[in-house]
Design an enzyme around this catalytic site. Structure first.
Site, PDB file in Angstrom:
ATOM      1  N   THR A  34      30.244  31.205  82.235  1.00 55.52           N
ATOM      2  CA  THR A  34      31.262  31.949  82.971  1.00 55.52           C
ATOM      3  C   THR A  34      31.062  33.451  82.784  1.00 55.52           C
ATOM      4  O   THR A  34      31.994  34.228  82.988  1.00 55.52           O
ATOM      5  CB  THR A  34      32.678  31.550  82.504  1.00 55.52           C
ATOM      6  OG1 THR A  34      32.786  31.763  81.091  1.00 55.52           O
ATOM      7  CG2 THR A  34      32.973  30.097  82.828  1.00 55.52           C
ATOM      8  N   ALA A  35      29.849  33.850  82.401  1.00 53.94           N
ATOM      9  CA  ALA A  35      29.575  35.254  82.091  1.00 53.94           C
ATOM     10  C   ALA A  35      28.821  35.937  83.232  1.00 53.94           C
ATOM     11  O   ALA A  35      29.426  36.549  84.114  1.00 53.94           O
ATOM     12  CB  ALA A  35      28.814  35.352  80.778  1.00 53.94           C
ATOM     13  N   ARG A  36      27.496  35.808  83.244  1.00 53.85           N
ATOM     14  CA  ARG A  36      26.664  36.419  84.282  1.00 53.85           C
ATOM     15  C   ARG A  36      25.545  35.439  84.651  1.00 53.85           C
ATOM     16  O   ARG A  36      24.975  34.776  83.794  1.00 53.85           O
ATOM     17  CB  ARG A  36      26.048  37.742  83.798  1.00 53.85           C
ATOM     18  CG  ARG A  36      27.049  38.888  83.663  1.00 53.85           C
ATOM     19  CD  ARG A  36      27.527  39.366  85.024  1.00 53.85           C
ATOM     20  NE  ARG A  36      28.402  40.518  84.943  1.00 53.85           N
ATOM     21  CZ  ARG A  36      29.723  40.467  84.890  1.00 53.85           C
ATOM     22  NH1 ARG A  36      30.325  39.278  84.863  1.00 53.85           N
ATOM     23  NH2 ARG A  36      30.445  41.559  84.843  1.00 53.85           N
ATOM     24  N   GLU A  62      25.260  36.650  94.414  1.00 55.29           N
ATOM     25  CA  GLU A  62      26.565  36.135  94.827  1.00 55.29           C
ATOM     26  C   GLU A  62      27.001  36.719  96.159  1.00 55.29           C
ATOM     27  O   GLU A  62      27.045  37.951  96.292  1.00 55.29           O
ATOM     28  CB  GLU A  62      27.613  36.428  93.739  1.00 55.29           C
ATOM     29  CG  GLU A  62      27.312  35.698  92.444  1.00 55.29           C
ATOM     30  CD  GLU A  62      28.275  36.034  91.316  1.00 55.29           C
ATOM     31  OE1 GLU A  62      28.314  35.283  90.324  1.00 55.29           O
ATOM     32  OE2 GLU A  62      28.983  37.062  91.417  1.00 55.29           O
ATOM     33  N   HIS A  86      32.780  32.182  91.046  1.00 53.25           N
ATOM     34  CA  HIS A  86      33.090  33.382  90.261  1.00 53.25           C
ATOM     35  C   HIS A  86      34.598  33.647  90.233  1.00 53.25           C
ATOM     36  O   HIS A  86      35.063  34.763  90.530  1.00 53.25           O
ATOM     37  CB  HIS A  86      32.357  34.604  90.811  1.00 53.25           C
ATOM     38  CG  HIS A  86      32.164  35.677  89.773  1.00 53.25           C
ATOM     39  ND1 HIS A  86      31.040  36.479  89.710  1.00 53.25           N
ATOM     40  CD2 HIS A  86      32.957  36.090  88.753  1.00 53.25           C
ATOM     41  CE1 HIS A  86      31.160  37.341  88.709  1.00 53.25           C
ATOM     42  NE2 HIS A  86      32.318  37.125  88.111  1.00 53.25           N
ATOM     43  N   ALA A  89      36.589  32.484  87.424  1.00 50.97           N
ATOM     44  CA  ALA A  89      37.126  32.296  86.071  1.00 50.97           C
ATOM     45  C   ALA A  89      38.103  33.411  85.707  1.00 50.97           C
ATOM     46  O   ALA A  89      39.065  33.192  84.970  1.00 50.97           O
ATOM     47  CB  ALA A  89      35.993  32.231  85.053  1.00 50.97           C
ATOM     48  N   TRP A  90      37.876  34.596  86.224  1.00 50.68           N
ATOM     49  CA  TRP A  90      38.700  35.757  85.911  1.00 50.68           C
ATOM     50  C   TRP A  90      39.965  35.846  86.765  1.00 50.68           C
ATOM     51  O   TRP A  90      40.836  36.685  86.513  1.00 50.68           O
ATOM     52  CB  TRP A  90      37.894  37.034  86.177  1.00 50.68           C
ATOM     53  CG  TRP A  90      37.560  37.215  87.633  1.00 50.68           C
ATOM     54  CD1 TRP A  90      36.617  36.549  88.353  1.00 50.68           C
ATOM     55  CD2 TRP A  90      38.207  38.091  88.558  1.00 50.68           C
ATOM     56  NE1 TRP A  90      36.625  36.946  89.663  1.00 50.68           N
ATOM     57  CE2 TRP A  90      37.588  37.904  89.815  1.00 50.68           C
ATOM     58  CE3 TRP A  90      39.246  39.029  88.445  1.00 50.68           C
ATOM     59  CZ2 TRP A  90      37.978  38.602  90.952  1.00 50.68           C
ATOM     60  CZ3 TRP A  90      39.628  39.724  89.580  1.00 50.68           C
ATOM     61  CH2 TRP A  90      38.994  39.514  90.814  1.00 50.68           C
TER      62      TRP A  90
END
Length: 320
Positions: free
Chosen positions: A231-233, A262, A284, A286-287
């Protein structure tokens, strides 16, 4: 002050974005292409940006620019050295996602560990009726308690994920980035963690040292066939190697919320994995809980107001 927001569409339409508490003009564009950047920032004193790229060649057109307020934590889309050379302050958002990203991380872990998607699809296909009893056992289900959670990245997000893991009865081990040594007894060497983890989750930045930190060679060292969660990059993992690792049984599942490009193009390696029960791709998000995005928006305007008041917050400087 002339404020220009280049990609307002990257925040949800429900998010309340208040105007700064000082005299200003405001121009918000839903999205901005690379060809439109130079014209739109030419007369800006403050630019708000999330994902639009701001290289030195385009920053040269912004003669009045004093602040780039990034509506995110990551700043890899901005030439920080060029900003520093021209006296442009860059500020970012911090600490807003310490609940939402870990919660999404564990949503992915639970979904894979308990084969939630596989059982959902089986029920949709009529398998429960075919089973002719109260349940069926087509896909593996494993508890989290007692398993080893390997966390790569020890910042706020990694620490929050670790706290959730401990609360669930997991053994938590942190590793330094690939190739890093001398981090002390609280850290497990990278290669050792690959061999010992039942679940690997990534929470580190993308840079020259972390690019493709997990690729074919690393998958080969994953002795316990772990789940891999990112879930980072996207660039942290060699995405072309993920499908082969799943096919070879080197990992028992993978879930990604990020990709190196993306949105991913139709021929991206992940697009061919979407029908697999052991693979999950989310866009993308998660945030992106409502609470987290609102906190981000509030902090963003606060950063701008602090800069204008002469007390800048969250400055980002180029690495030396």
């Amino acid at each position: 002050m002339n404020i220009v927001f280049l990609d307002r569409e990257t925040l949800s339409p429900e998010t309340q974005l208040r105007r700064p508490d000082f005299s200003h003009t405001w121009q918000a564009y839903e999205r901005t292409s690379a060809e439109q950047v130079a014209e739109r920032i030419a007369d800006a004193d403050i630019v708000i940006v999330n994902k639009v790229k701001l290289p030195a060649t385009l920053l040269a057109h912004a003669r009045r620019l004093k602040l780039i307020a990034v509506a995110a934590t990551g700043t890899d889309n901005i030439d920080l050295a060029a900003c520093a050379a021209r006296g442009i302050l860059v500020s970012n958002i911090r600490g807003y996602a310490t609940r939402t990203v870990p919660e999404h991380t564990f949503a992915l872990i639970f979904a894979l560990r308990r084969s939630v998607c596989a059982y959902r699809d089986a029920v949709r296909a009529g398998r429960w009726q075919d089973a002719r009893q109260f349940c069926f056992f087509d896909h593996p289900i494993r508890d989290l308690a007692g398993s080893t959670l390997g966390v790569i990245g020890d910042g706020e997000l990694g620490q929050s994920v670790a706290a959730m893991g401990r609360a669930l009865g997991m053994r938590v081990k942190f590793a330094g980035h690939k190739g890093r040594t001398g981090q002390g007894s609280l850290y497990t060497p990278f290669d050792q963690l690959l061999a010992e983890a039942d679940i690997l989750t990534l929470h580190c930045p993308l840079n020259d040292q972390t690019h493709h930190m997990i690729s074919a060679a690393e998958f080969g060292r994953m002795a316990r066939k772990p789940l891999l969660i990112n879930t980072a990059r996207g660039g942290l993992v060699d995405e072309s190697a993920v499908g082969r690792a799943l096919e070879a049984g080197q990992i028992s599942g993978a879930a990604f919320d990020v990709t190196s490009e993306e949105p991913p193009p139709h021929d991206h390696p992940f697009m061919s994995l979407l029908d697999r029960p052991d693979f999950i791709l989310t866009p993308h998000v998660a945030w992106a809980s409502a609470e987290a995005i609102q906190a981000l928006a509030d902090q963003l305007i606060g950063n701008i107001e602090a800069f204008v008041a002469g007390t800048p917050r969250n400055p980002v400087k180029p690495k030396t």
